[in-house]
Scaffold this active site. Structure first.
Site, PDB file in Angstrom:
ATOM      1  N   HIS A   1      39.741  -3.902  35.727  1.00 50.44           N
ATOM      2  CA  HIS A   1      40.243  -5.660  35.768  1.00 50.44           C
ATOM      3  C   HIS A   1      38.759  -6.625  35.891  1.00 50.44           C
ATOM      4  O   HIS A   1      37.850  -6.129  36.812  1.00 50.44           O
ATOM      5  CB  HIS A   1      41.502  -6.236  36.235  1.00 50.44           C
ATOM      6  CG  HIS A   1      40.857  -5.883  37.970  1.00 50.44           C
ATOM      7  ND1 HIS A   1      40.704  -7.347  38.621  1.00 50.44           N
ATOM      8  CD2 HIS A   1      41.396  -5.106  38.796  1.00 50.44           C
ATOM      9  CE1 HIS A   1      39.987  -6.797  39.534  1.00 50.44           C
ATOM     10  NE2 HIS A   1      40.311  -5.531  39.733  1.00 50.44           N
TER      11      HIS A   1
ATOM     12  N   ASP B   1      39.291 -10.010  35.691  1.00 54.48           N
ATOM     13  CA  ASP B   1      39.413 -11.474  36.388  1.00 54.48           C
ATOM     14  C   ASP B   1      38.792 -10.315  38.049  1.00 54.48           C
ATOM     15  O   ASP B   1      39.129  -9.492  38.689  1.00 54.48           O
ATOM     16  CB  ASP B   1      41.060 -11.440  37.195  1.00 54.48           C
ATOM     17  CG  ASP B   1      41.763 -10.412  36.935  1.00 54.48           C
ATOM     18  OD1 ASP B   1      40.971  -9.023  36.971  1.00 54.48           O
ATOM     19  OD2 ASP B   1      42.360 -10.806  37.888  1.00 54.48           O
TER      20      ASP B   1
ATOM     21  N   GLU C   1      44.720  -9.077  37.073  1.00 54.92           N
ATOM     22  CA  GLU C   1      45.440  -8.376  37.982  1.00 54.92           C
ATOM     23  C   GLU C   1      45.164  -8.657  39.702  1.00 54.92           C
ATOM     24  O   GLU C   1      46.118  -8.220  40.876  1.00 54.92           O
ATOM     25  CB  GLU C   1      44.073  -6.583  37.657  1.00 54.92           C
ATOM     26  CG  GLU C   1      44.270  -5.650  38.606  1.00 54.92           C
ATOM     27  CD  GLU C   1      44.684  -6.312  40.588  1.00 54.92           C
ATOM     28  OE1 GLU C   1      45.001  -5.254  41.299  1.00 54.92           O
ATOM     29  OE2 GLU C   1      43.307  -6.663  40.720  1.00 54.92           O
ATOM     30  N   GLU C   2      44.588  -9.272  38.899  1.00 53.70           N
ATOM     31  CA  GLU C   2      43.916 -10.264  41.075  1.00 53.70           C
ATOM     32  C   GLU C   2      45.147 -11.484  40.956  1.00 53.70           C
ATOM     33  O   GLU C   2      45.311 -12.557  41.473  1.00 53.70           O
ATOM     34  CB  GLU C   2      42.994 -10.765  41.232  1.00 53.70           C
ATOM     35  CG  GLU C   2      41.658 -10.007  41.672  1.00 53.70           C
ATOM     36  CD  GLU C   2      41.165  -8.575  42.357  1.00 53.70           C
ATOM     37  OE1 GLU C   2      42.598  -9.196  43.053  1.00 53.70           O
ATOM     38  OE2 GLU C   2      40.876  -8.177  42.283  1.00 53.70           O
TER      39      GLU C   2
ATOM     40  N   GLU D   1      39.781   0.741  40.751  1.00 53.38           N
ATOM     41  CA  GLU D   1      39.875  -0.050  42.145  1.00 53.38           C
ATOM     42  C   GLU D   1      39.005   0.790  42.780  1.00 53.38           C
ATOM     43  O   GLU D   1      38.259   2.166  42.923  1.00 53.38           O
ATOM     44  CB  GLU D   1      41.259   0.343  42.221  1.00 53.38           C
ATOM     45  CG  GLU D   1      41.989  -0.338  41.556  1.00 53.38           C
ATOM     46  CD  GLU D   1      41.828  -2.285  41.694  1.00 53.38           C
ATOM     47  OE1 GLU D   1      41.011  -2.339  42.398  1.00 53.38           O
ATOM     48  OE2 GLU D   1      42.169  -3.281  40.404  1.00 53.38           O
TER      49      GLU D   1
ATOM     50  N   HIS E   1      37.363  -9.094  48.142  1.00 56.21           N
ATOM     51  CA  HIS E   1      37.501 -10.265  48.507  1.00 56.21           C
ATOM     52  C   HIS E   1      36.290 -11.134  49.165  1.00 56.21           C
ATOM     53  O   HIS E   1      37.659 -12.133  50.520  1.00 56.21           O
ATOM     54  CB  HIS E   1      39.580 -10.213  48.843  1.00 56.21           C
ATOM     55  CG  HIS E   1      40.040  -9.566  47.663  1.00 56.21           C
ATOM     56  ND1 HIS E   1      41.295  -9.723  47.916  1.00 56.21           N
ATOM     57  CD2 HIS E   1      39.679  -8.362  46.395  1.00 56.21           C
ATOM     58  CE1 HIS E   1      42.073  -9.909  46.214  1.00 56.21           C
ATOM     59  NE2 HIS E   1      40.887  -8.635  45.698  1.00 56.21           N
TER      60      HIS E   1
END
Length: 377
Positions: A68, A70, A135-136, A164, A350
């Site tokens: 992803h 994003d 995805e997020e 990931e 994150h």
């Protein structure tokens, strides 16, 4: 392998601001590069979400890299040591939002694929990339919609590598071959509002809910199994009150979540929760959201090859695990029997000052390249 090829592409991707569901031009950049390598690039946009399905070849087996573009919001910019969208190298690390989750993996996919095509321009089978910008976020118009489109035209995937950040302490120490399910609930317990000085005239919903929550928090939902840890229950938020310190509220809202193994099901967890709430005589309403069902990929050729490639380049004997949050592998499993997640160390994802080591950026393309060599000999 060209020095710093993945690093340079990762920098280009990080510099494109793509807070979910924005793509920020990442997929356009990828399409241009993949097209030069002979891929047919097909944008699949749904709602506000940009998706890309790129494929080179028409034969089987189909080896797919998935990821992803994003990223999550940055948090306070003042607490970053450098602009999160100005990729910065210092102390042997690349800093920026998405450095670990997961623009560096996408860069490694592309570099590995280009190198493989240089080696074998007439390779067997097909190589594909499935890239989303959802995805997020809610994950409603992203990979799940691409998978639906592939299913409708009977286009399957034989092996899928998801980039990931699966590693814990060192690159290659953990591979994900499945994920737990996620089931969230919103419980509203009703009481009777009134003055705190007259407890006989009120029903305090917080007091009423507390014994039930205590029981839920200590319940053993299942024992897990060889592939999954036991199901866990966590309260994530409690909200009640009128804003005044001398008023008992009329209701209390409690948000909670299950991360559940294949030993439990959506229906069994719901039934057990309802039984506890009724046992404690609560007046309540309860709504549910199923975020993901648990899944376990076939432990076959892909897992073996990925583990061998990781060990060859890192020295780590990878552990197969199903821990952590959800990923888009939960959708891909519907069209692909063998899915594995292998990517960077996840310690900074994150967080403020997200990063990946330059060593990881050098090694990841080599791991992915070896997987291609073995799957498409």
């Amino acid at each position: 392998m060209p020095d710093h090829a993945a690093l340079e592409l990762a920098k280009e991707l990080i510099a494109r601001k793509s807070v979910t569901p924005e793509d920020g031009g990442c997929q356009e950049l990828l399409s241009a590069r993949l097209s030069k390598a002979g891929f047919r690039c097909e944008p699949m946009n749904f709602g506000e979400v940009a998706n890309l399905w790129a494929r080179r070849g028409a034969a089987s087996p189909v080896v797919c890299f998935a990821g992803h573009t994003d990223v999550v919001p940055t948090g306070p910019l003042s607490e970053w040591h450098s602009d999160p969208f100005a990729p910065t190298v210092r102390d042997g690390k690349l800093y920026g939002r998405g450095a670990a989750d997961m623009k560096s993996s996408i860069a490694a996919f592309v570099v590995a694929t280009e190198l493989f095509i240089e080696e074998k321009p007439d390779h067997s089978g097909s190589i594909a990339l499935l890239i989303t910008s959802d995805e997020e976020g809610p994950a409603v118009d992203g990979t799940v919609r691409v998978v639906d489109a592939l299913k409708k035209r009977n286009e399957g995937i034989d092996y899928c590598i998801v980039g990931e950040p699966s590693s814990v302490d060192r690159l290659g120490d953990t591979l994900k071959n499945g994920r737990r399910g996620s089931l969230s609930g919103k419980l509203v317990v009703r009481g009777l509002q009134g003055h705190v000085a007259y407890p006989h005239l009120v029903k305090n919903p917080i007091h009423l809910a507390a014994p039930a929550l205590a029981e839920l928090a200590t319940t053993r939902w299942d024992k897990g199994n060889e592939a999954f840890p036991p199901t866990s229950f966590q309260v994530s938020n409690i909200h009640a009150g009128t804003g005044a310190h001398n008023v008992v509220p009329g209701s209390a809202e409690i948000d909670f979540n299950f991360r559940f193994s294949t030993e439990s099901s959506e229906s069994s967890l719901k039934q057990k929760v309802e039984a506890v709430l009724k046992k404690h005589g609560l007046e309540y309403s309860l709504s549910w959201v199923l975020g993901a069902r648990p899944f376990l990929s076939r432990n076959g050729r892909l897992a073996k090859i990925a583990a061998e490639a990781a060990k060859a380049h890192t020295g780590c004997s990878a552990e197969l695990a199903t821990t952590g949050g959800t990923s888009d592998a939960r959708f891909i499993i519907d069209v692909c029997p063998e899915v594995i997640e292998i990517g960077p160390v996840n310690a900074s994802i994150h967080k403020l000052n997200e990063h990946i080591t330059l060593d990881e950026l050098e090694i990841l393309p080599r791991i992915y390249l070896d997987v291609l060599r073995k799957l498409l000999p």
